[in-house]
Design a protein around this motif. Structure first.
Motif, mmCIF file in Angstrom:
data_model
loop_
_atom_site.group_PDB
_atom_site.id
_atom_site.type_symbol
_atom_site.label_atom_id
_atom_site.label_comp_id
_atom_site.label_asym_id
_atom_site.label_seq_id
_atom_site.Cartn_x
_atom_site.Cartn_y
_atom_site.Cartn_z
ATOM 1 N N HIS A 1 -47.372 12.249 -46.698
ATOM 2 C CA HIS A 1 -48.495 13.187 -47.233
ATOM 3 C C HIS A 1 -49.737 12.312 -47.525
ATOM 4 O O HIS A 1 -49.556 11.197 -47.901
ATOM 5 N N HIS B 1 -49.489 24.068 -51.452
ATOM 6 C CA HIS B 1 -48.482 22.816 -51.539
ATOM 7 C C HIS B 1 -48.672 22.200 -53.020
ATOM 8 O O HIS B 1 -50.019 22.229 -53.334
ATOM 9 N N PHE C 1 -44.872 26.846 -48.652
ATOM 10 C CA PHE C 1 -44.681 25.392 -48.194
ATOM 11 C C PHE C 1 -44.127 24.471 -49.291
ATOM 12 O O PHE C 1 -44.817 24.751 -50.465
ATOM 13 N N GLY C 2 -43.497 23.299 -48.812
ATOM 14 C CA GLY C 2 -43.043 22.476 -50.089
ATOM 15 C C GLY C 2 -43.253 21.100 -49.277
ATOM 16 O O GLY C 2 -43.862 20.656 -48.562
ATOM 17 N N ASP D 1 -49.315 19.755 -43.188
ATOM 18 C CA ASP D 1 -48.892 18.220 -43.888
ATOM 19 C C ASP D 1 -49.782 17.297 -42.842
ATOM 20 O O ASP D 1 -49.541 17.257 -41.718
ATOM 21 N N ASP E 1 -39.936 23.479 -43.965
ATOM 22 C CA ASP E 1 -40.737 24.774 -44.703
ATOM 23 C C ASP E 1 -41.777 25.190 -43.846
ATOM 24 O O ASP E 1 -42.448 26.116 -44.222
ATOM 25 N N HIS E 2 -41.999 24.735 -42.689
ATOM 26 C CA HIS E 2 -43.209 24.990 -41.750
ATOM 27 C C HIS E 2 -42.767 25.683 -40.436
ATOM 28 O O HIS E 2 -43.276 26.452 -39.815
ATOM 29 N N GLU F 1 -41.033 17.923 -48.132
ATOM 30 C CA GLU F 1 -39.680 17.820 -47.835
ATOM 31 C C GLU F 1 -38.935 16.676 -48.480
ATOM 32 O O GLU F 1 -37.650 17.017 -48.484
ATOM 33 N N HIS G 1 -45.887 21.552 -37.472
ATOM 34 C CA HIS G 1 -44.830 20.490 -37.315
ATOM 35 C C HIS G 1 -43.483 21.122 -37.778
ATOM 36 O O HIS G 1 -43.520 22.074 -38.175
#
Ligand SMILES: [Zn+2]
Ligand SMILES: [Zn+2]
Lengths: 537, 334
Positions: free
Chosen positions: B279, B301, B325-326, B110, B37-38, B328, B33
């Protein structure tokens, strides 16, 4: 309980003082008197004794949810509050029909929560598990909070007094006075609180304290020297000694009753007339001892013989607010001071008056002030000889002219672990002051400080930090804004790199102000005033 | 040999010679997506679900080389068969299913399982190994019903309006902003103002046929300088900037899963925190792991440590995967 839960939501979901006052007033108007009394008790941060310990809560939570201990603890570390953790983790076992509870707040306090004290651990656990399943999440949180101590909703004593004063249509001073000291919540007490007859004052309560402001200009600008009384500024505990009908009590600025902690002062007051004296408690052996010595006496409800002998305490009086039943606060400072001297003349040495400085000119005073450090005092106090006794931080009548000119009372908001030997201890702290925009207060960071606390204080503060962490960012933790520290610093400059717009030079912790509420910390406006005066741009 | 391995460039599938959500430029990237981070710039060819491509072009460059895929469409890359499946996170968000010689791995990216009319609903996919996100992997996290939250937001907006104040609602510009605009439709038809950062993304959602409240850039409304009673949606980064000054005395709110915790609500200094996350919450994570029938779970994550320990104690094979990844909401605030 539902109405109180709604009040909590209103108070907790705004930072605007006006909105909080309105919410509290609205609740007090609608609520039965008993509930109103308990609500005031709770939101002003008073607390019943702890009725259930952490281990019991944890046990009940594990039994009810089936989650392993490490998970419950991890959840707690994330949430930062055990009552909230419990209310969140129990969401999955909560009855789907858990709805607003029909019982009143007074019922909950008097019939459910306080009687827990008489139950054994197993019975307490069953009660807790029952409540967590039966009450909606927020009420479950509140009840758990009340069992484990107090509830902080960013409501100061001043704010409570404002709401009650509006409701009762009485001066705020009167309400502040009535809210001081120790009282038992109940319908009768609330009726007295809002009683329009303000002559009825039947208590041992002290008067609201008047607080000096830092002198931010040359003393000569105050006018003629002879219009001012000058005393040393003592570094002790501010106190009011109240003697009425022969009954003696001793009160701190934080409205704490200290009577039992300073028996030598109480004994010395036995020979006095009925009066209310304002002064400073000091550790004293022939001369004043450092504040750190006095600290050994603070925080102990009762004192042993050894401590009494090691750290004897003396009350140095500088004002008399009441004599033989009549309120002297509207009299001039000079007259009140004369009364104080006459009253204490010939009293036991544990009560004396704070001497006046006789230096005839501002220049001579300034010279005397240079000797403050050697005397163990913080500088001078200047008091307008013709001024009445004011309330709170109103400026103008009392000035503190400190040798250390720059200090600020700030709230700790972040803590960070040190390095090397101290890597496991939080030794670096970030402090903030209040800023207000459109009637809304928030905290803005003002300085970081690393030193100034004793090892014992650091250990104590570390335990508090661990228990009150809100969030972790790597080595940094944000903590709830509750602890106030007096920061000392050498200079102040304008800074575009700091959100506050100021940078302090060599900030350090001067003292942990356990006597202050976070609301009492300084504002950015006050710090900017210092910048105007002392900043080199 | 594992079907997907962690390299310094990101998650790599050797059998198909492609990466999933790489954090460095690579020749072939399969993207779950469009969050920053992606989806990162510089790769040769981007495979993504068709409705997510305009988002990638908007964020990474109009000249981006993209290969659109429909949900469920199967594509051969080397020895691997790759397909995308709805993740319910934002428009065009996908789980990546990779099959090599009969073994199946699924990367959730995510995801969430709560109702969201702005994107295709999450579909469980069975697999041998599940690589799952774990942003909110703690049983304290259970999201409230979106309708209840939307009603709260609407009431807050109306209460501010009654006092003649504007309401500035901070939420991540991609996904959260549009979800709010869609969820408010049950309460009003009123026009909402948008911070510039949310305008092109909202337009992309509209073109994809997502029904939302009418919007207008705040910039254009500014001519009249009247913001009383308006709802303005802005990214969290705009808080405290000079941009906010034009609204004068206004109410501020923040939409995020983190707002579930009182400490977060109090610390962030917004008037109101609204609990809304894109999420998975704890029950959704556990349900998804169970439905996947995976023999092995790898967690990325947030609180992957918690999830892994919990699953391991329940007898599952589980391990952490240290990706870059984190979340958003947190990234947008930093
Ligand atoms: Zn995302
Ligand atoms: Zn992500």
């Amino acid at each position: 309980m539902q109405a109180f839960t709604d009040l909590f939501v209103s108070l907790d979901s705004t930072t605007a003082t006006n909105a909080k006052v309105a919410a509290l007033r609205h609740y007090l108007e609608q609520a039965p008197a008993g509930d109103a009394a308990w609500a005031i008790y709770i939101v002003s941060g008073r607390r019943a004794k702890r009725l259930a310990g952490r281990p019991l809560l944890k046990d009940a939570l594990q039994t009810l949810t089936g989650y392993p201990e490490w998970m419950v603890l991890d959840a707690y570390a994330t949430v930062g509050d055990f009552a909230e953790t419990a209310s969140l983790l129990t969401e999955e076992v909560r009855a789907t029909d858990a709805r607003g509870d029909q019982h009143s707040l007074a019922y909950w306090m008097e019939q459910e929560i306080l009687p827990l004290a008489d139950l054994d651990e197993e019975a307490k656990k069953q009660k807790l598990m029952d409540w967590w399943q039966r009450l909606p999440q927020l009420s479950a949180f509140l009840v758990t909070k009340l069992i484990t101590g107090g509830l902080r909703v960013g409501v100061s004593q001043t704010l409570v007094a404002r709401a009650v004063a509006e409701l009762a249509d009485l001066p705020r001073d009167v309400i502040t006075h009535r809210l001081m000291g120790e009282w038992q919540p109940g319908a009768g007490w609330f009726a007295e609180l809002i009683d329009p007859d303000i002559t009825a004052d039947l208590s041992s309560r002290p008067y609201p304290f008047y607080l000096a402001s830092p002198l931010e200009h040359e003393p000569a600008e105050l006018g003629a020297r002879e219009q001012w009384l000058a005393e040393w500024k003592w570094d002790g505990i501010r106190a009011q000694l109240v003697k009425r009908g022969g009954e003696i009590s001793l009160w701190s600025r934080g409205e704490e009753l200290m009577t039992e902690r300073f028996p030598e002062v109480i004994a010395a007051a036995a020979s006095l007339d009925d009066c209310v004296l304002d002064g400073e408690l000091l550790a004293w052996k022939d001369q004043v001892l450092p504040f750190a010595e006095l600290q050994r006496r603070i925080g102990r409800k009762t004192v042993g013989k050894k401590l009494l002998a090691d750290v004897p305490v003396r009350l140095l009086v500088y004002d008399c607010l009441e004599h033989a039943g009549s309120d002297l606060r509207s009299q001039p400072m000079q007259a009140r001071r004369d009364t104080a001297e006459q009253l204490t003349d010939g009293a036991d040495e544990r009560i004396g008056t704070s001497p006046l400085l006789t230096a005839q000119s501002w220049e001579a005073l300034a010279e005397a002030r240079e000797g403050s450090r050697e005397r163990g005092v913080e500088g001078l106090m200047l008091k307008a000889a013709d001024s009445p006794y004011l309330t709170g931080r109103k400026k103008g009548a009392w000035w503190k002219w400190k040798v250390e000119p720059l200090t600020v009372d700030a709230v700790m908001i972040y803590a960070q672990a040190g390095s090397g030997r101290r890597a496991t201890l939080f030794t670096d702290y970030t402090f903030a002051v209040w800023t207000e925009q459109d009637g809304e207060r928030s905290l803005v960071p003002i300085a970081k400080a690393y030193s100034g606390l004793t090892d014992a204080e650091i250990n104590k503060l570390n335990r508090w930090i661990r228990a009150n962490t809100i969030e972790r960012f790597g080595p940094v933790r944000s903590v709830s804004a509750e602890q106030v520290f007096e920061l000392a610093f050498e200079g102040i400059n304008a800074s575009t790199r700091h959100k506050s717009g100021v940078a302090l030079r060599f900030p350090r912790i001067a003292r942990w102000r356990t006597d202050m509420q976070p609301e009492d910390a300084n504002t950015l406006g006050q710090v900017q005033d210092l910048l105007q005066l002392y900043g080199n741009t | 040999m594992p079907l997907v391995e962690l390299t310094d460039k990101g998650l790599y599938c050797p059998a198909g010679d492609f990466y999933v959500d790489p954090w460095r430029p690579v020749p072939r990237a399969v993207i779950t997506h469009g969050h920053a981070d992606h989806a990162r710039p510089g790769s040769g060819l981007y495979f993504a679900e068709a409705s997510g491509i305009p988002i990638l072009r908007q964020r990474l460059g109009a000249d981006l080389k993209a290969h659109p895929l429909a949900y469920g469409e199967s594509l051969a890359l080397g020895r691997a068969r790759v397909s995308l499946h709805p993740a319910g996170h934002i428009l065009g968000s996908a789980q990546v299913r990779i099959e090599v010689d009969g073994e199946v791995w699924v990367i959730t990216g995510d995801f969430k399982r709560d109702e969201d009319p702005t994107c295709a609903a999450f579909e469980p996919v069975t697999c041998d190994t599940l690589i799952t996100e774990a942003t909110f992997a703690l049983p304290i996290y259970r999201w409230p019903d979106i309708d209840v939250v939307a009603a709260d937001i609407f009431r807050w907006w109306q209460a501010n309006a009654e006092q003649g104040r504007a309401s500035v609602l901070f939420c991540y510009a991609l996904g959260k902003a549009q979800r709010v605009l869609a969820a408010l439709m049950t309460h009003t038809q009123q026009r909402v103002l948008l911070h510039g950062a949310a305008v092109p993304l909202t337009n992309i959602y509209r073109k994809a046929g997502v029904a939302m409240l009418p919007t207008e850039p705040a910039l254009e409304a500014e001519v009249e300088k009247k913001f009383a009673g308006e709802l303005i949606i802005a990214p969290p980064g705009a808080n405290g900037t000079a941009w906010m000054k034009r609204f004068g005395d206004c109410g501020t709110g923040f939409c995020s899963g983190w707002m579930l915790l009182r400490g977060n609500r109090r610390r962030r200094g917004y008037d109101r925190g609204f609990v809304m996350s894109d999420h998975a919450d704890w029950p959704a994570l556990i349900q998804t792991i169970e439905e996947s029938q995976a023999r092995q779970v790898l967690a990325t994550h947030g609180r992957s440590d918690i999830l892994v320990r919990y699953l391991t104690e329940r007898g599952m094979r589980a391990a952490e995967l240290r990706t870059e990844f984190g979340d958003e909401d947190l990234a947008a605030e930093a």
